[in-house]
Design a protein around this motif. Structure first.
Motif, PDB file in Angstrom:
ATOM      1  N   VAL A 224       3.007   1.229  -2.611  1.00 40.62           N
ATOM      2  CA  VAL A 224       2.951   2.624  -2.177  1.00 40.62           C
ATOM      3  C   VAL A 224       4.130   3.332  -2.822  1.00 40.62           C
ATOM      4  O   VAL A 224       5.262   2.856  -2.760  1.00 40.62           O
ATOM      5  CB  VAL A 224       3.035   2.750  -0.641  1.00 40.62           C
ATOM      6  N   ASP A 225       3.872   4.476  -3.439  1.00 38.52           N
ATOM      7  CA  ASP A 225       4.930   5.214  -4.119  1.00 38.52           C
ATOM      8  C   ASP A 225       5.196   6.552  -3.439  1.00 38.52           C
ATOM      9  O   ASP A 225       4.310   7.134  -2.788  1.00 38.52           O
ATOM     10  CB  ASP A 225       4.560   5.451  -5.584  1.00 38.52           C
ATOM     11  N   ILE A 226       6.433   7.042  -3.606  1.00 40.66           N
ATOM     12  CA  ILE A 226       6.859   8.325  -3.062  1.00 40.66           C
ATOM     13  C   ILE A 226       7.015   9.312  -4.221  1.00 40.66           C
ATOM     14  O   ILE A 226       7.662   9.009  -5.221  1.00 40.66           O
ATOM     15  CB  ILE A 226       8.196   8.197  -2.318  1.00 40.66           C
ATOM     16  N   LEU A 227       6.444  10.505  -4.067  1.00 43.41           N
ATOM     17  CA  LEU A 227       6.549  11.538  -5.092  1.00 43.41           C
ATOM     18  C   LEU A 227       7.178  12.787  -4.474  1.00 43.41           C
ATOM     19  O   LEU A 227       6.677  13.303  -3.474  1.00 43.41           O
ATOM     20  CB  LEU A 227       5.163  11.906  -5.650  1.00 43.41           C
ATOM     21  N   GLY A 245      -0.799   1.239 -10.212  1.00 41.52           N
ATOM     22  CA  GLY A 245      -1.489   0.412  -9.226  1.00 41.52           C
ATOM     23  C   GLY A 245      -1.225   0.762  -7.782  1.00 41.52           C
ATOM     24  O   GLY A 245      -1.543  -0.038  -6.883  1.00 41.52           O
ATOM     25  N   ALA A 246      -0.676   1.935  -7.516  1.00 43.46           N
ATOM     26  CA  ALA A 246      -0.411   2.325  -6.132  1.00 43.46           C
ATOM     27  C   ALA A 246      -1.720   2.472  -5.358  1.00 43.46           C
ATOM     28  O   ALA A 246      -2.650   3.126  -5.813  1.00 43.46           O
ATOM     29  CB  ALA A 246       0.366   3.630  -6.089  1.00 43.46           C
ATOM     30  N   LEU A 314       2.814   3.152   5.772  1.00 42.57           N
ATOM     31  CA  LEU A 314       1.556   3.188   5.024  1.00 42.57           C
ATOM     32  C   LEU A 314       1.268   1.846   4.356  1.00 42.57           C
ATOM     33  O   LEU A 314       0.126   1.368   4.362  1.00 42.57           O
ATOM     34  CB  LEU A 314       1.600   4.303   3.973  1.00 42.57           C
ATOM     35  N   SER A 315       2.286   1.215   3.811  1.00 39.94           N
ATOM     36  CA  SER A 315       2.083  -0.085   3.166  1.00 39.94           C
ATOM     37  C   SER A 315       1.610  -1.129   4.168  1.00 39.94           C
ATOM     38  O   SER A 315       0.680  -1.901   3.897  1.00 39.94           O
ATOM     39  CB  SER A 315       3.378  -0.540   2.489  1.00 39.94           C
ATOM     40  N   LEU A 316       2.233  -1.152   5.348  1.00 39.02           N
ATOM     41  CA  LEU A 316       1.790  -2.086   6.393  1.00 39.02           C
ATOM     42  C   LEU A 316       0.374  -1.757   6.858  1.00 39.02           C
ATOM     43  O   LEU A 316      -0.445  -2.662   7.081  1.00 39.02           O
ATOM     44  CB  LEU A 316       2.753  -2.032   7.575  1.00 39.02           C
TER      45      LEU A 316
END
Length: 334
Positions: A224-227, A245-246, A314-316
């Motif tokens: 998960v990425d933050i923008l 690949g997010a 979000l990742s969890l």
């Protein structure tokens, strides 16, 4: 002879609290030019620690917290669970941690730990070797909190600068000042003073040991990425995150949770392709509400979570489900 003091496991990960500089006046260059001491040496240095607890040193890492990430969180969770199982007489845990990512490690553990003992993360803003270091008193206060029955049931805690904070709420707000950790919207849970521990409020969202993901077994966290939004931002970094690949994106939007027109198109395109998007704000505090546009666009409101904590949640959530409605419900109740 059995000690009457509470037995507390002290896990060393490194960080400023474990750092030794070349000079007692060095409070800035030690990350690159100093050394990290193992946890047993830090406990030996802070002799007052044994006046408030019976500490059990548990080595884990000796690094700055910039080197600690999701794989380390999972391993640290396993270590805490295993130590609690082997040492059922433990009153609590203290985790020595660098302050750069301390709030992220604390939040992950708050969502995933399943032990009754209190877990406290503690750091320092000045290395243990520095004149006027806060490392010693922060460690002593963390031990006092971890070993106290008053702290049971409050979830994972962060203790620095005589304050007790909930892992969910606390953020680092200053680069060098000792009052850096603050719970901006809701305030500290309590204080550690010379006459004892004082608790003034308790967190209401689910937390350790009954956090949203405490029952998870093996955890594999998807990317998960933050923008971050800024004036004139376009789709470049959004598209790059997707290409990397997010499976989820967290928008650190303009307050109160808005993005530029170009970003809006890119996020809508991402949602249409099956990527889960959470809208947060780059503002230091405040909540992103579940307004009409977000609901119609299939974008999840990030509530009052900082972007870095929304990324963890979000990742969890994605480790459990891809269903946007279910993930939105997780954000609403956590």
């Amino acid at each position: 002879m059995t000690s009457s003091l509470p037995r507390v496991a002290v896990i060393g990960t490194g960080g400023t609290i474990s750092s030794w500089a070349q000079s007692s006046l060095d409070t800035m260059d030690y990350p690159e030019f100093g050394a990290k001491r193992p946890v047993d040496e830090i406990l030996e240095h802070v002799k007052e620690a044994r006046q408030v607890a019976d500490p059990l040193p548990v080595p884990f890492r000796s690094v700055g917290s910039t080197a600690i990430g999701p794989a380390d969180w999972v391993e640290l969770r396993e270590l805490v669970h295993a130590t609690a199982a082997r040492q059922p007489d433990l009153a609590g845990f203290v985790i020595l941690h660098g302050t750069a990512t301390l709030e992220e490690t604390a939040f992950f553990l708050n969502l995933t730990l399943a032990i009754p003992q209190t877990v406290v993360l503690v750091g320092a803003q000045r290395p243990a070797s520095a004149l006027g270091s806060d490392a010693g008193i922060n460690l002593v206060n963390a031990l006092r909190v971890a070993g106290s029955p008053l702290a049971r049931g409050l979830g994972v805690l962060v203790v620095l600068n005589d304050e007790i904070h909930a892992a969910r709420d606390v953020v680092k707000t200053s680069t060098y000042r000792q009052h850096t950790f603050r719970s901006l919207d809701f305030g500290a849970l309590g204080h550690v003073d010379g006459d004892g521990i004082h608790i003034y409020r308790a967190p209401t969202p689910a937390h350790a040991p009954e956090g949203e993901f405490s029952a998870l077994g093996d955890i594999v966290l998807p990317r998960v990425d933050i923008l971050m939004s800024y004036a004139g931002a376009d789709a470049t970094f959004i598209d790059a995150a997707i290409a990397a690949g997010a499976r989820g994106l967290v928008s650190a939007g303009l307050a109160p949770g808005l993005v530029t027109p170009a970003e809006r198109v890119a996020y809508e395109r991402a949602v249409a392709s099956g990527i889960v998007v959470v809208q947060c704000t780059r503002a230091a505090s405040g909540r992103v509400g579940r307004r009409r546009y977000l609901q119609e666009a299939g974008i999840i409101a990030g509530e009052d979570f900082s972007p870095q904590k929304a990324r963890i949640l979000l990742s969890l959530a994605l480790a459990r489900t891809d269903d946007t409605a279910e993930i939105a419900a997780i954000f609403a109740r956590c």
